[in-house]
Design a protein around this motif. Sequence first.
Motif, PDB file in Angstrom:
ATOM      1  N   CYS A  87       0.994  -1.253   0.105  1.00  0.00           N
ATOM      2  CA  CYS A  87       0.017  -0.002  -0.157  1.00  0.00           C
ATOM      3  C   CYS A  87       1.099   1.263   0.046  1.00  0.00           C
ATOM      4  CB  CYS A  87      -0.998  -0.061   1.127  1.00  0.00           C
ATOM      5  SG  CYS A  87      -1.993   1.433   1.405  1.00  0.00           S
ATOM      6  N   VAL A  88       0.462   2.338  -0.628  1.00  0.00           N
ATOM      7  CA  VAL A  88       1.437   3.354  -0.960  1.00  0.00           C
ATOM      8  C   VAL A  88       0.430   4.523  -0.167  1.00  0.00           C
ATOM      9  CG1 VAL A  88       2.574   2.932  -2.693  1.00  0.00           C
ATOM     10  CG2 VAL A  88       0.659   3.909  -3.300  1.00  0.00           C
ATOM     11  N   CYS A  90      -2.543   5.971  -0.987  1.00  0.00           N
ATOM     12  CA  CYS A  90      -2.824   6.952  -2.116  1.00  0.00           C
ATOM     13  C   CYS A  90      -4.452   7.414  -1.904  1.00  0.00           C
ATOM     14  CB  CYS A  90      -2.988   6.202  -3.545  1.00  0.00           C
ATOM     15  SG  CYS A  90      -4.234   5.110  -3.782  1.00  0.00           S
ATOM     16  N   GLN A  91      -5.128   6.370  -0.880  1.00  0.00           N
ATOM     17  CA  GLN A  91      -6.405   6.810  -0.388  1.00  0.00           C
ATOM     18  C   GLN A  91      -7.165   6.648  -1.433  1.00  0.00           C
ATOM     19  OE1 GLN A  91      -4.959  10.490   1.559  1.00  0.00           O
ATOM     20  NE2 GLN A  91      -6.207   9.590   3.377  1.00  0.00           N
ATOM     21  N   CYS A  93      -8.827   3.877  -2.118  1.00  0.00           N
ATOM     22  CA  CYS A  93     -10.040   2.880  -1.601  1.00  0.00           C
ATOM     23  C   CYS A  93     -10.787   3.531  -0.442  1.00  0.00           C
ATOM     24  CB  CYS A  93      -9.085   1.571  -0.939  1.00  0.00           C
ATOM     25  SG  CYS A  93      -7.920   2.088   0.162  1.00  0.00           S
ATOM     26  N   CYS A 142      -7.722  -0.364  -6.277  1.00  0.00           N
ATOM     27  CA  CYS A 142      -6.314  -0.130  -5.799  1.00  0.00           C
ATOM     28  C   CYS A 142      -5.148  -0.187  -6.906  1.00  0.00           C
ATOM     29  CB  CYS A 142      -5.882  -1.166  -4.495  1.00  0.00           C
ATOM     30  SG  CYS A 142      -4.251  -1.181  -4.343  1.00  0.00           S
TER      31      CYS A 142
HETATM   32  S1  SF4 Z   1      -5.835   1.891  -3.124  1.00  0.00           S
HETATM   33 FE1  SF4 Z   1      -5.909   1.701  -0.694  1.00  0.00          FE
HETATM   34  S2  SF4 Z   1      -4.867   0.147  -0.243  1.00  0.00           S
HETATM   35 FE2  SF4 Z   1      -4.643   0.524  -2.547  1.00  0.00          FE
HETATM   36  S3  SF4 Z   1      -2.312   1.799  -2.343  1.00  0.00           S
HETATM   37 FE3  SF4 Z   1      -4.282   3.007  -2.287  1.00  0.00          FE
HETATM   38  S4  SF4 Z   1      -4.553   3.359  -0.084  1.00  0.00           S
HETATM   39 FE4  SF4 Z   1      -3.122   1.728  -0.233  1.00  0.00          FE
END
Ligand code: SF4
Lengths: 188, 411
Positions: A87-88, A90-91, A93, A142
């Motif tokens: 997980c990076v 990125c928010q 999700c 994601c």
């Molecule tokens: S979508 Fe959610 S789980 Fe996937 S990288 Fe972004 S924050 Fe992490």
Amino acid sequence: MATIKVQRPKLSAGEKIYFGAIFKGMVITLRHAFRSLVGKSVGAKELNSTGVGITMQYPEQKWDEELPEYYRGTPALVTNEEDREKCVSCQLCEFICPPKAIKITPGEIPTDDEWAKVEKRPKAFDIDMIRCIYCGMCEEVCPEEAIFLRPDYVVTGTTRKEMVHDKDRLYEIGGKRVGLVNKWNDLK
Amino acid sequence: MDTTLLIAAAIKIGVFIGITLSFVSICVIFERRFSAIIQDRVGPNRTMVPLSILGFKKDFALPIGGLTQPVADGLKFILKEDFTPAYVRKFFFWLAPALVVVPALLTMAVVPFGSPMQIGESWIPMAVADLNVGPLFVFAIASLSVYGITLAGWASNSKYPFFGGVRSCAQMISYEIALGLSIIPVLMMFGDLNLGHIVEYQAANGWLLLPMWGEGWTLERWLMLLPLGIAFVVFTTSIFAETNRMPFDLPECETELVGGYHTEYSSMKFALFFMGEYAAMVVGSAIIVTLFFGGWSIGFGLDGMLPIGAWWVSLLHIGCFLTKVTVFILFFILVRWTVPRFRYDQLMTLGWVVFFELALINVFLAALILAFPAIGWGGFIGGFIALVIVSFLLIKIAKGASTTTREYGAV
Ligand code: SF4
Ligand code: SF4
């Protein structure tokens, strides 16, 4: 509109008396009841039940071996082959989650870290399992393939707090995923 | 009246009402488990004694397969919010549930549970009231419960309950006629309206539908099996209709009327309707057993060998009676989960066109057989021919009536 006249089927005298049909029906229902009692319901074996009917006695008996790999149970975070959190933060999700079950606090990866080039990882990552509807949107959205719906489905607790999966718990459920996108490796 | 009788009466009232009410809860668990195994399910099988809410460490799992479920059900009903909608007619809304339960429990008063017990000098009948008009009392009181349902439908001041109430009103009144007519052959056979005597006669001379001992081996008794069999079928079916049980449960049919007459009821008031229905079922089975299957008698001439009057014989007979009632309750449940619901016009046709005529002809058929020794062959054959002609005409008229209903729709 054309009228269609439907002729009711002519019944024979035996059918009109009706008792034969009731009796036959009772034989059928009693046969089912008897089979349930001796544990021989049709389909009991295929459905792996205890025999009382075709129902599986849930907490004692489970169907876990039969669960498909793609079963959509609890969402969980995964690490890659080299134990890097995928997980990076990125928010994405967090934004997509329909019932707003995910809460992420992003954090920076320090420059002296092996994976400094990834720049970010979550400091905290909470999924409220009371809110989650197991829709799989988070997995879908994601970009890093870091979150997956795992075949675990037994999520219980006696307080609301217990029902919130924090980062450690999520990695514990998710475990390691190999052979997927290796964007940050040299392998790529 | 001496004190023994008074005390005995008080004890009997307590015990028999207790038995009836516990049978209601047994009915509920039977209904749920039996329907479950019929449908290849399990049913409620793991209700525990919840010791943990009383402060103990663990719940106590009795190995009784969910027999405590009715207790849990009852507790749930008591603890739920008792909601009375603002638009109902309050007085009747409150009155209706009681009017359903009370008649059902009252009718149990005349049913003999066991053989009379001898205490000191006095013989104590094992029925709360040993009336000489037993079956009439049952019909008189049982038909009161229609008021409960109709009032519930009307007082709820809402469409679906109203429909349910109207339906049940029409249905119960129609079937009461068949119910009353169908047992006339039975009563003619006994020549007595005291249920206690009826059972004693059956204990000595063979159950009504099983004349195999005592004076049961006569040609007359075996010939009587035909009218009595018809009486049994009509009576049992009418009891189904009277108790609003499955093939005839139109007053509460969920697919059309949400919950029927009890849609607006909640909590304990709903539970009273529920209890009333099951109590009516218990009483119905008790009456059928008493009239047709020898009540408390063990049968096969065994009752004659026991010292009637001893306390253990009475208890044995009560056990026998309750076993028979249980079998009949299981039959009720089996029918419910086998036969689909009737359409309303079919129900009315069955009641008025089939059962009414059948019961009527049946009365004369039974009379003819019973009168045979007095009127001889000539009278018998003449009467028989007359009966056939009249029945033929009756059936003709009935057929005409039923086709009219079919063509112009249900009324
Ligand atoms: S979508 Fe959610 S789980 Fe996937 S990288 Fe972004 S924050 Fe992490
Ligand atoms: S599965 Fe759906 S509800 Fe659950 S966390 Fe993911 S996006 Fe949210």
